[in-house]
Design a protein around this motif. Structure first.
Motif, PDB file in Angstrom:
ATOM      1  N   GLU A   1      51.344   7.116  47.708  1.00 45.45           N
ATOM      2  CA  GLU A   1      50.771   8.428  47.976  1.00 45.45           C
ATOM      3  C   GLU A   1      49.576   8.698  47.059  1.00 45.45           C
ATOM      4  O   GLU A   1      48.564   9.270  47.471  1.00 45.45           O
ATOM      5  CB  GLU A   1      51.831   9.506  47.752  1.00 45.45           C
ATOM      6  CG  GLU A   1      53.008   9.437  48.703  1.00 45.45           C
ATOM      7  CD  GLU A   1      52.711  10.111  50.027  1.00 45.45           C
ATOM      8  OE1 GLU A   1      51.553  10.507  50.234  1.00 45.45           O
ATOM      9  OE2 GLU A   1      53.627  10.230  50.844  1.00 45.45           O
ATOM     10  N   VAL A   2      49.704   8.316  45.790  1.00 43.95           N
ATOM     11  CA  VAL A   2      48.654   8.605  44.820  1.00 43.95           C
ATOM     12  C   VAL A   2      47.440   7.722  45.040  1.00 43.95           C
ATOM     13  O   VAL A   2      46.293   8.162  45.006  1.00 43.95           O
ATOM     14  CB  VAL A   2      49.189   8.431  43.377  1.00 43.95           C
ATOM     15  CG1 VAL A   2      48.056   8.514  42.367  1.00 43.95           C
ATOM     16  CG2 VAL A   2      50.241   9.491  43.076  1.00 43.95           C
ATOM     17  N   THR A   3      47.676   6.438  45.281  1.00 44.21           N
ATOM     18  CA  THR A   3      46.564   5.489  45.384  1.00 44.21           C
ATOM     19  C   THR A   3      46.026   5.350  46.795  1.00 44.21           C
ATOM     20  O   THR A   3      44.996   4.732  47.016  1.00 44.21           O
ATOM     21  CB  THR A   3      47.013   4.102  44.895  1.00 44.21           C
ATOM     22  OG1 THR A   3      48.082   3.638  45.736  1.00 44.21           O
ATOM     23  CG2 THR A   3      47.516   4.174  43.457  1.00 44.21           C
ATOM     24  N   ASP A   4      46.783   5.907  47.793  1.00 40.75           N
ATOM     25  CA  ASP A   4      46.403   5.788  49.197  1.00 40.75           C
ATOM     26  C   ASP A   4      46.352   4.335  49.639  1.00 40.75           C
ATOM     27  O   ASP A   4      45.600   3.972  50.545  1.00 40.75           O
ATOM     28  CB  ASP A   4      45.059   6.468  49.473  1.00 40.75           C
ATOM     29  CG  ASP A   4      44.867   6.761  50.956  1.00 40.75           C
ATOM     30  OD1 ASP A   4      43.727   6.736  51.426  1.00 40.75           O
ATOM     31  OD2 ASP A   4      45.888   6.979  51.645  1.00 40.75           O
ATOM     32  N   LEU A   5      47.142   3.507  49.007  1.00 39.48           N
ATOM     33  CA  LEU A   5      47.242   2.109  49.410  1.00 39.48           C
ATOM     34  C   LEU A   5      48.539   1.915  50.170  1.00 39.48           C
ATOM     35  O   LEU A   5      49.587   2.399  49.759  1.00 39.48           O
ATOM     36  CB  LEU A   5      47.238   1.183  48.183  1.00 39.48           C
ATOM     37  CG  LEU A   5      45.936   1.126  47.395  1.00 39.48           C
ATOM     38  CD1 LEU A   5      46.122   0.263  46.154  1.00 39.48           C
ATOM     39  CD2 LEU A   5      44.800   0.582  48.244  1.00 39.48           C
ATOM     40  N   ILE A   6      48.472   1.277  51.297  1.00 39.96           N
ATOM     41  CA  ILE A   6      49.661   1.002  52.100  1.00 39.96           C
ATOM     42  C   ILE A   6      49.861  -0.503  52.129  1.00 39.96           C
ATOM     43  O   ILE A   6      48.992  -1.261  52.546  1.00 39.96           O
ATOM     44  CB  ILE A   6      49.496   1.543  53.529  1.00 39.96           C
ATOM     45  CG1 ILE A   6      49.295   3.053  53.490  1.00 39.96           C
ATOM     46  CG2 ILE A   6      50.706   1.211  54.376  1.00 39.96           C
ATOM     47  CD1 ILE A   6      49.057   3.671  54.847  1.00 39.96           C
ATOM     48  N   ARG A   7      51.026  -0.931  51.692  1.00 38.18           N
ATOM     49  CA  ARG A   7      51.358  -2.357  51.720  1.00 38.18           C
ATOM     50  C   ARG A   7      52.867  -2.485  51.818  1.00 38.18           C
ATOM     51  O   ARG A   7      53.595  -1.511  51.755  1.00 38.18           O
ATOM     52  CB  ARG A   7      50.826  -3.061  50.468  1.00 38.18           C
ATOM     53  CG  ARG A   7      51.184  -2.407  49.153  1.00 38.18           C
ATOM     54  CD  ARG A   7      50.535  -3.147  47.995  1.00 38.18           C
ATOM     55  NE  ARG A   7      50.726  -2.446  46.743  1.00 38.18           N
ATOM     56  CZ  ARG A   7      49.869  -1.576  46.243  1.00 38.18           C
ATOM     57  NH1 ARG A   7      48.757  -1.283  46.908  1.00 38.18           N
ATOM     58  NH2 ARG A   7      50.109  -0.972  45.091  1.00 38.18           N
ATOM     59  N   GLY A   8      53.331  -3.701  51.971  1.00 34.87           N
ATOM     60  CA  GLY A   8      54.769  -3.932  52.094  1.00 34.87           C
ATOM     61  C   GLY A   8      55.115  -4.444  53.469  1.00 34.87           C
ATOM     62  O   GLY A   8      54.424  -5.307  54.014  1.00 34.87           O
ATOM     63  N   ARG A   9      56.173  -3.880  54.043  1.00 35.43           N
ATOM     64  CA  ARG A   9      56.683  -4.384  55.321  1.00 35.43           C
ATOM     65  C   ARG A   9      57.001  -3.206  56.236  1.00 35.43           C
ATOM     66  O   ARG A   9      57.556  -2.191  55.814  1.00 35.43           O
ATOM     67  CB  ARG A   9      57.948  -5.213  55.075  1.00 35.43           C
ATOM     68  CG  ARG A   9      58.577  -5.820  56.327  1.00 35.43           C
ATOM     69  CD  ARG A   9      59.851  -6.567  55.951  1.00 35.43           C
ATOM     70  NE  ARG A   9      60.515  -7.132  57.096  1.00 35.43           N
ATOM     71  CZ  ARG A   9      60.274  -8.348  57.591  1.00 35.43           C
ATOM     72  NH1 ARG A   9      59.376  -9.124  57.003  1.00 35.43           N
ATOM     73  NH2 ARG A   9      60.916  -8.812  58.647  1.00 35.43           N
ATOM     74  N   LEU A  10      56.640  -3.323  57.494  1.00 26.64           N
ATOM     75  CA  LEU A  10      56.938  -2.316  58.503  1.00 26.64           C
ATOM     76  C   LEU A  10      57.749  -2.995  59.602  1.00 26.64           C
ATOM     77  O   LEU A  10      57.290  -3.953  60.222  1.00 26.64           O
ATOM     78  CB  LEU A  10      55.646  -1.738  59.081  1.00 26.64           C
ATOM     79  CG  LEU A  10      55.802  -0.622  60.113  1.00 26.64           C
ATOM     80  CD1 LEU A  10      56.216   0.680  59.420  1.00 26.64           C
ATOM     81  CD2 LEU A  10      54.499  -0.422  60.871  1.00 26.64           C
ATOM     82  N   THR A  11      58.959  -2.500  59.831  1.00 25.41           N
ATOM     83  CA  THR A  11      59.832  -3.095  60.841  1.00 25.41           C
ATOM     84  C   THR A  11      59.910  -2.167  62.042  1.00 25.41           C
ATOM     85  O   THR A  11      60.364  -1.025  61.935  1.00 25.41           O
ATOM     86  CB  THR A  11      61.248  -3.338  60.282  1.00 25.41           C
ATOM     87  OG1 THR A  11      61.144  -4.119  59.088  1.00 25.41           O
ATOM     88  CG2 THR A  11      62.100  -4.091  61.287  1.00 25.41           C
TER      89      THR A  11
END
Length: 297
Positions: A84-94
């Motif tokens: 939320e703070v960095t506005d970076l989205i990463r990881g995994r979306l299932t």
């Protein structure tokens, strides 16, 4: 002690079976067993009773389950807060979708999301709608495109993509094709039925309507894809029950009639849990644009 070990422990505790837990977390059965043994050695106690057919928690396992879930939730919350703070989205979306899905706006949305957030790994799983909804509720799926009967699933947020009445699809020279206008459910179930499997939203609408009228349809054939259901009916193997938007294929070979006394619509919905992650919010934005006819985002 690693978060991954805790995730494996929680999976086995919830599935009560090492094989199913291994499939859920995408590791071999021997791998998950070894990680659980390592965790037990670190804790100095056995977490599972493996003597019975179903794996059960020991007293130590019962005591450990709550803190393990809390630790995993805290780790997820930390990652979300940073995102939320960095506005970076990463990881995994299932993402889950109904078997035989040909809803191309969903594919457009996933492609647009992938272009915007290449650091997120996308996993796509097919299943019947009831199991997809259960997966969203349990947290094993972030988002699902699922069929439902009449209303969106309780306890979940939803965006309705399609809302359709049930129709019957028959060959052009079939008795039901000779009747103008609509047909009644009682007349439909007088013939062998071709439909989608139990657990799909459309089948749930059909089964509930039959039960409400005390009707017992003879299910001749089942198929997971609308094209297959319509194609089997076109070849005279039964009367197909579909929703209006699904009845497009083979129009030159079949007749489509609305079932007048089944008023509950079959819905196709995107469903997700509340308090969703930045990744889910982002993919939902792409989905809304795609289903509105603008997949350029």
């Amino acid at each position: 002690m690693e978060l991954r070990q805790l995730a494996y422990f929680v999976a086995v505790a919830e599935e009560r079976n090492f094989t199913r837990a291994a499939e859920r977390v995408r590791i071999s059965q021997s791998g998950i067993s070894a990680r659980i043994r390592q965790l037990e050695r670190e804790l100095g106690a056995e977490l599972f009773d493996r003597s019975a057919r179903a794996v059960t928690l020991t007293a130590a396992g019962e005591a450990a389950l709550g803190p393990a879930r809390a630790a995993l939730a805290a780790a997820g919350a930390m990652g979300q807060a940073v995102g939320e703070v960095t506005d970076l989205i990463r990881g995994r979306l299932t993402v889950g979708m109904v078997v035989g899905c040909t809803v191309t706006p969903l594919f457009d949305a996933l492609a647009a999301f992938h272009r915007a957030h290449p650091g997120v790994e996308i996993a796509l799983l097919e299943d019947n709608s009831d199991r997809l909804v259960d997966g969203v509720r349990a947290g094993s799926l972030d988002l699902a495109l699922a069929g439902t009967a009449g209303t969106a699933p309780d306890g979940l947020e939803a965006f309705t993509v399609v809302e359709d009445r049930l129709v019957v699809v028959v060959p052009r020279r079939h008795a039901l094709a000779e009747r103008p206008g609509t047909v009644r459910l009682r007349d439909v179930v007088a013939h062998p039925i071709v439909c989608m499997p139990a657990g799909t939203g459309l089948r749930t609408v059909f089964d509930r309507a039959c039960a409400a009228q005390g009707l017992r349809p003879a299910i001749a054939l089942e198929a997971g894809a609308a094209e297959a259901v319509a194609g089997l009916a076109a070849r005279g193997l039964g009367v197909a029950v579909l929703s209006e938007s699904m009845a497009g294929p083979d129009r030159d070979r079949v007749t489509v009639r609305r079932i007048e006394d089944v008023t509950t619509p079959a819905l196709l919905c995107l469903v997700w849990r509340g308090a969703h992650s930045p990744a889910v919010r982002a993919v939902l934005a792409h989905c809304r644009r795609a289903f509105a006819g603008d997949a350029s985002g």
